[in-house]
Design an enzyme around this catalytic site. Structure first.
Site, PDB file in Angstrom:
ATOM      1  N   ILE A  70       0.824  -1.215   0.000  1.00 10.24           N
ATOM      2  CA  ILE A  70       0.000   0.000   0.000  1.00 10.24           C
ATOM      3  C   ILE A  70       0.860   1.268   0.000  1.00 10.24           C
ATOM      4  CG2 ILE A  70      -2.032  -1.086   1.042  1.00 10.24           C
ATOM      5  CD1 ILE A  70      -1.303   0.331   3.705  1.00 10.24           C
ATOM      6  N   LEU A  91      -7.412  -3.035   6.533  1.00  8.38           N
ATOM      7  CA  LEU A  91      -6.792  -3.524   7.772  1.00  8.38           C
ATOM      8  C   LEU A  91      -5.269  -3.494   7.731  1.00  8.38           C
ATOM      9  CD1 LEU A  91      -9.314  -5.989   7.188  1.00  8.38           C
ATOM     10  CD2 LEU A  91      -8.870  -6.020   9.630  1.00  8.38           C
ATOM     11  N   ALA A  93      -1.634  -2.881   8.119  1.00  9.94           N
ATOM     12  CA  ALA A  93      -0.953  -1.936   9.014  1.00  9.94           C
ATOM     13  C   ALA A  93       0.241  -2.610   9.651  1.00  9.94           C
ATOM     14  CB  ALA A  93      -1.913  -1.478  10.126  1.00  9.94           C
ATOM     15  N   THR A 110       3.492   3.010   6.508  1.00 11.01           N
ATOM     16  CA  THR A 110       2.381   2.104   6.169  1.00 11.01           C
ATOM     17  C   THR A 110       1.045   2.622   6.691  1.00 11.01           C
ATOM     18  OG1 THR A 110       3.720   0.129   5.940  1.00 11.01           O
ATOM     19  CG2 THR A 110       1.440  -0.212   6.622  1.00 11.01           C
ATOM     20  N   TYR A 165       2.772   3.728  17.430  1.00 13.55           N
ATOM     21  CA  TYR A 165       1.714   2.940  16.774  1.00 13.55           C
ATOM     22  C   TYR A 165       0.379   3.667  16.861  1.00 13.55           C
ATOM     23  CZ  TYR A 165      -2.073  -0.510  16.406  1.00 13.55           C
ATOM     24  OH  TYR A 165      -3.245  -1.153  16.078  1.00 13.55           O
ATOM     25  N   LYS A 169      -2.016   5.361  13.922  1.00 11.58           N
ATOM     26  CA  LYS A 169      -3.406   4.955  13.675  1.00 11.58           C
ATOM     27  C   LYS A 169      -4.340   6.165  13.835  1.00 11.58           C
ATOM     28  CE  LYS A 169      -4.901   1.400  12.853  1.00 11.58           C
ATOM     29  NZ  LYS A 169      -5.098   0.647  11.576  1.00 11.58           N
ATOM     30  N   ASN A 194      -8.249  -4.940  22.255  1.00 15.79           N
ATOM     31  CA  ASN A 194      -7.274  -6.001  21.970  1.00 15.79           C
ATOM     32  C   ASN A 194      -7.954  -7.287  21.515  1.00 15.79           C
ATOM     33  OD1 ASN A 194      -5.801  -4.130  23.789  1.00 15.79           O
ATOM     34  ND2 ASN A 194      -4.182  -5.650  23.584  1.00 15.79           N
ATOM     35  N   LYS A 204       2.497 -10.760  20.106  1.00 18.35           N
ATOM     36  CA  LYS A 204       1.504 -10.146  20.987  1.00 18.35           C
ATOM     37  C   LYS A 204       1.356 -11.023  22.223  1.00 18.35           C
ATOM     38  CE  LYS A 204       0.576  -7.038  17.789  1.00 18.35           C
ATOM     39  NZ  LYS A 204      -0.253  -7.234  16.619  1.00 18.35           N
TER      40      LYS A 204
HETATM   41  P1  NAD Z   1      -1.231  -8.012  11.683  1.00 19.79           P
HETATM   42  O1  NAD Z   1       0.078  -7.353  11.971  1.00 19.79           O
HETATM   43  O2  NAD Z   1      -1.460  -9.407  12.140  1.00 19.79           O
HETATM   44  O3  NAD Z   1      -1.495  -8.010  10.106  1.00 19.79           O
HETATM   45  C1  NAD Z   1      -1.240  -6.889   9.297  1.00 19.79           C
HETATM   46  C2  NAD Z   1      -1.297  -7.347   7.846  1.00 19.79           C
HETATM   47  O4  NAD Z   1      -1.053  -6.189   7.028  1.00 19.79           O
HETATM   48  C3  NAD Z   1      -0.228  -8.384   7.488  1.00 19.79           C
HETATM   49  O5  NAD Z   1      -0.801  -9.410   6.695  1.00 19.79           O
HETATM   50  C4  NAD Z   1       0.791  -7.588   6.687  1.00 19.79           C
HETATM   51  O6  NAD Z   1       1.482  -8.371   5.729  1.00 19.79           O
HETATM   52  C5  NAD Z   1      -0.087  -6.525   6.026  1.00 19.79           C
HETATM   53  N1  NAD Z   1       0.678  -5.318   5.697  1.00 19.79           N
HETATM   54  C6  NAD Z   1       1.505  -4.626   6.526  1.00 19.79           C
HETATM   55  N2  NAD Z   1       2.077  -3.603   5.845  1.00 19.79           N
HETATM   56  C7  NAD Z   1       1.565  -3.644   4.584  1.00 19.79           C
HETATM   57  C8  NAD Z   1       1.761  -2.849   3.425  1.00 19.79           C
HETATM   58  N3  NAD Z   1       2.626  -1.817   3.419  1.00 19.79           N
HETATM   59  N4  NAD Z   1       1.081  -3.156   2.286  1.00 19.79           N
HETATM   60  C9  NAD Z   1       0.224  -4.220   2.276  1.00 19.79           C
HETATM   61  N5  NAD Z   1       0.018  -5.018   3.346  1.00 19.79           N
HETATM   62  C10 NAD Z   1       0.673  -4.725   4.480  1.00 19.79           C
HETATM   63  O7  NAD Z   1      -2.331  -7.018  12.251  1.00 19.79           O
HETATM   64  P2  NAD Z   1      -3.731  -7.324  12.951  1.00 19.79           P
HETATM   65  O8  NAD Z   1      -3.505  -7.527  14.392  1.00 19.79           O
HETATM   66  O9  NAD Z   1      -4.450  -8.332  12.147  1.00 19.79           O
HETATM   67  O10 NAD Z   1      -4.435  -5.905  12.768  1.00 19.79           O
HETATM   68  C11 NAD Z   1      -5.173  -5.599  11.599  1.00 19.79           C
HETATM   69  C12 NAD Z   1      -5.745  -4.198  11.713  1.00 19.79           C
HETATM   70  O11 NAD Z   1      -6.584  -4.114  12.856  1.00 19.79           O
HETATM   71  C13 NAD Z   1      -4.684  -3.116  11.881  1.00 19.79           C
HETATM   72  O12 NAD Z   1      -5.086  -1.986  11.162  1.00 19.79           O
HETATM   73  C14 NAD Z   1      -4.699  -2.834  13.382  1.00 19.79           C
HETATM   74  O13 NAD Z   1      -4.311  -1.512  13.651  1.00 19.79           O
HETATM   75  C15 NAD Z   1      -6.156  -3.072  13.709  1.00 19.79           C
HETATM   76  N6  NAD Z   1      -6.441  -3.506  15.095  1.00 19.79           N
HETATM   77  C16 NAD Z   1      -5.760  -4.560  15.642  1.00 19.79           C
HETATM   78  C17 NAD Z   1      -6.070  -4.973  16.936  1.00 19.79           C
HETATM   79  C18 NAD Z   1      -5.386  -6.158  17.573  1.00 19.79           C
HETATM   80  O14 NAD Z   1      -5.608  -6.422  18.772  1.00 19.79           O
HETATM   81  N7  NAD Z   1      -4.586  -6.912  16.861  1.00 19.79           N
HETATM   82  C19 NAD Z   1      -7.063  -4.308  17.664  1.00 19.79           C
HETATM   83  C20 NAD Z   1      -7.738  -3.224  17.065  1.00 19.79           C
HETATM   84  C21 NAD Z   1      -7.421  -2.852  15.779  1.00 19.79           C
HETATM   85  P1  TYD Z   2       0.196  -6.454  23.339  1.00 17.14           P
HETATM   86  O1  TYD Z   2      -0.327  -7.815  23.058  1.00 17.14           O
HETATM   87  O2  TYD Z   2       1.503  -6.046  22.744  1.00 17.14           O
HETATM   88  O3  TYD Z   2      -0.962  -5.428  22.920  1.00 17.14           O
HETATM   89  P2  TYD Z   2      -1.070  -3.820  23.173  1.00 17.14           P
HETATM   90  O4  TYD Z   2       0.226  -3.301  23.617  1.00 17.14           O
HETATM   91  O5  TYD Z   2      -1.427  -3.328  21.817  1.00 17.14           O
HETATM   92  O6  TYD Z   2      -2.161  -3.670  24.183  1.00 17.14           O
HETATM   93  O7  TYD Z   2       0.315  -6.255  24.914  1.00 17.14           O
HETATM   94  C1  TYD Z   2      -0.799  -6.463  25.763  1.00 17.14           C
HETATM   95  C2  TYD Z   2      -0.373  -6.112  27.175  1.00 17.14           C
HETATM   96  O8  TYD Z   2       0.627  -7.052  27.607  1.00 17.14           O
HETATM   97  C3  TYD Z   2       0.283  -4.743  27.281  1.00 17.14           C
HETATM   98  O9  TYD Z   2      -0.065  -4.157  28.526  1.00 17.14           O
HETATM   99  C4  TYD Z   2       1.765  -5.049  27.267  1.00 17.14           C
HETATM  100  C5  TYD Z   2       1.843  -6.404  27.940  1.00 17.14           C
HETATM  101  N1  TYD Z   2       2.956  -7.279  27.504  1.00 17.14           N
HETATM  102  C6  TYD Z   2       3.809  -7.837  28.445  1.00 17.14           C
HETATM  103  O10 TYD Z   2       3.682  -7.622  29.655  1.00 17.14           O
HETATM  104  N2  TYD Z   2       4.828  -8.634  28.000  1.00 17.14           N
HETATM  105  C7  TYD Z   2       5.026  -8.886  26.670  1.00 17.14           C
HETATM  106  O11 TYD Z   2       6.002  -9.613  26.322  1.00 17.14           O
HETATM  107  C8  TYD Z   2       4.127  -8.316  25.724  1.00 17.14           C
HETATM  108  C9  TYD Z   2       4.295  -8.573  24.251  1.00 17.14           C
HETATM  109  C10 TYD Z   2       3.101  -7.528  26.184  1.00 17.14           C
END
Ligand code: NAD
Ligand code: TYD
Length: 358
Positions: A70, A91, A93, A110, A165, A169, A194, A204
């Site tokens: 992207i 999505l 990111a 990104t 991050y 966003k 989350n 994560k």
């Molecule tokens: P993820 O890191 O697992 O996946 C991101 C995907 O985007 C990957 O497949 C990656 O290859 C693709 N990508 C990254 N950079 C790119 C680029 N430049 N061009 C094309 N593709 C690209 O992320 P996720 O946890 O699935 O999150 C997806 C979306 O949801 C994100 O926008 C994130 O901010 C949002 N979100 C995530 C959470 C969460 O808890 N994981 C919560 C709320 C919102």
């Molecule tokens: P994470 O899964 O990275 O999500 P976010 O930071 O986007 O909420 O982390 C969840 C919580 O867990 C956050 O408070 C940070 C904590 N954490 C740890 O304590 N140890 C770890 O190794 C990681 C990755 C996260």
């Protein structure tokens, strides 16, 4: 015939980031539930993108994978012209806070510029005809910053991001909204708490700790472990996205959350206890791996979502309890050890090379 079939016959829906964690669940849901939509999954396959996540649907006739970045304006604009997407669910990111601390610029590229490239490409092909068009931007509750002991994030909470991050966003959310106001682009934004579930990259908290428990490695708890997050099962997030996509109002924001707050240390204790049972270990064995480590800089104390709007207006609520979701998640990781091994050793890239460089 599904509920929305007559309304959206012939849709060409672009889903970005569909090879990632949440994206793969959204792609699967849409491909299976809406056989009359063409679903285009655009993903550059960073370390977090994995086509193994979509093995079960990759040969469906309404599914196409497009490997593209992207951040590449020309590539994106050509794909929009070639396929004429009618709606977008964005999505893609960079998604991990810790990585944003060591490489913030990658997140701006990104999450901000990449989003703008998509917005510009959409404006260009839709050319002022916004009838039945939609730019649906997937965002996070982290844009609201941190809560104290009480209170919840609502859709009108002021943005106050603390990590690179969440700042990236927040910026992308602002651009989506600005394109709506300035150019009339139809959009929806949802801000979710989350997520956890199958296919989450083991950087994560939950999948990292599952992997470490399996391998009897230390469980690194940041700071005092008393940070609070509101956890939602990923399939419930995908269902919420489906609802907002079809029934949400133009230029609206929806907060999505599990009504499910956990202090990290309590969550980790629960995880350890379930894992002990599943792995046939003595109760208390996994908890011995807990190791307090240096805190994350700028660590947000507490996130919690008020999801009453999407509940009242669209009828969404989570379908599983945390205990059920966690069991499903742990079972998935224990059953998919190979997936875990591949993503932790980089073999999934070899899979992609073999699959797409033929
Ligand atoms: P993820 O890191 O697992 O996946 C991101 C995907 O985007 C990957 O497949 C990656 O290859 C693709 N990508 C990254 N950079 C790119 C680029 N430049 N061009 C094309 N593709 C690209 O992320 P996720 O946890 O699935 O999150 C997806 C979306 O949801 C994100 O926008 C994130 O901010 C949002 N979100 C995530 C959470 C969460 O808890 N994981 C919560 C709320 C919102
Ligand atoms: P994470 O899964 O990275 O999500 P976010 O930071 O986007 O909420 O982390 C969840 C919580 O867990 C956050 O408070 C940070 C904590 N954490 C740890 O304590 N140890 C770890 O190794 C990681 C990755 C996260």
């Amino acid at each position: 015939m599904t509920e929305f079939q007559d309304k959206l016959e012939g849709e060409k829906i672009l889903i970005t980031g569909g090879a990632g964690f949440i994206g793969s669940h959204v792609v699967r849901l849409f491909v299976n539930k809406y056989p009359h939509y063409q679903i285009y999954n655009l993903d550059v396959l960073t370390y977090a993108g994995n086509l193994e996540n979509l093995k079960d649907i990759e040969s469906k006739s309404n599914y196409t994978f497009l490997k593209a970045n992207i951040n590449n304006v020309d590539e994106i604009s050509q794909l929009f012209k070639k396929y004429g997407f009618t709606k977008i669910i964005h999505l893609a990111a960079e998604s991990h806070v810790d990585r944003s601390i060591s490489d913030p610029l990658a997140f701006v590229k990104t999450n901000v510029i990449g989003t703008m490239n998509l917005l510009n490409a959409a404006l260009q092909i839709w050319n002022g005809d916004f009838q039945d068009k939609l730019f649906y931007h997937i965002s996070t509750d982290e844009v609201y910053g941190t809560l104290g002991e009480t209170g919840l994030f609502t859709e009108t909470t002021a943005y106050d991001p603390n990590s690179p991050y969440s700042a990236s966003k927040a910026s992308s959310d602002h651009f989506v909204r600005a394109y709506g106001e300035t150019y009339g682009l139809p959009y929806i934004i949802s801000n979710c708490s989350n997520n956890y579930g199958p296919n989450q990259f083991p950087e994560k908290l939950i999948p990292l700790f599952i992997n470490n428990i399996v391998n009897k490695q230390a469980l690194p708890v940041y700071g005092d472990g008393k940070y609070t997050r509101d956890w939602l099962f990923v399939e419930d997030h995908a269902e919420a996205i489906d609802l907002a996509f079809h029934k949400g109002d133009d230029k609206e924001t929806y907060n999505i959350g599990g009504f499910n707050e956990w202090q990290n240390i309590n969550l980790i204790q629960l995880l350890c206890s379930i894992m002990d049972k599943k792995l046939g270990r003595k109760e208390g064995d996994s908890a011995k791996l807990i190791t307090y480590v240096k805190d994350r800089p700028g660590h947000d104390k507490r996130y919690a979502i008020d999801a009453r709007k999407i509940n009242k207006e669209l009828g969404w609520k989570p379908s599983v309890t945390f205990e059920q979701g966690l069991e499903k998640t742990i079972d998935w990781y224990l059953k998919n050890e190979e997936w875990l091994r591949n993503v932790t050793c980089g073999a999934y890239r070899d899979y992609y090379q073999k699959q797409y460089s033929r």
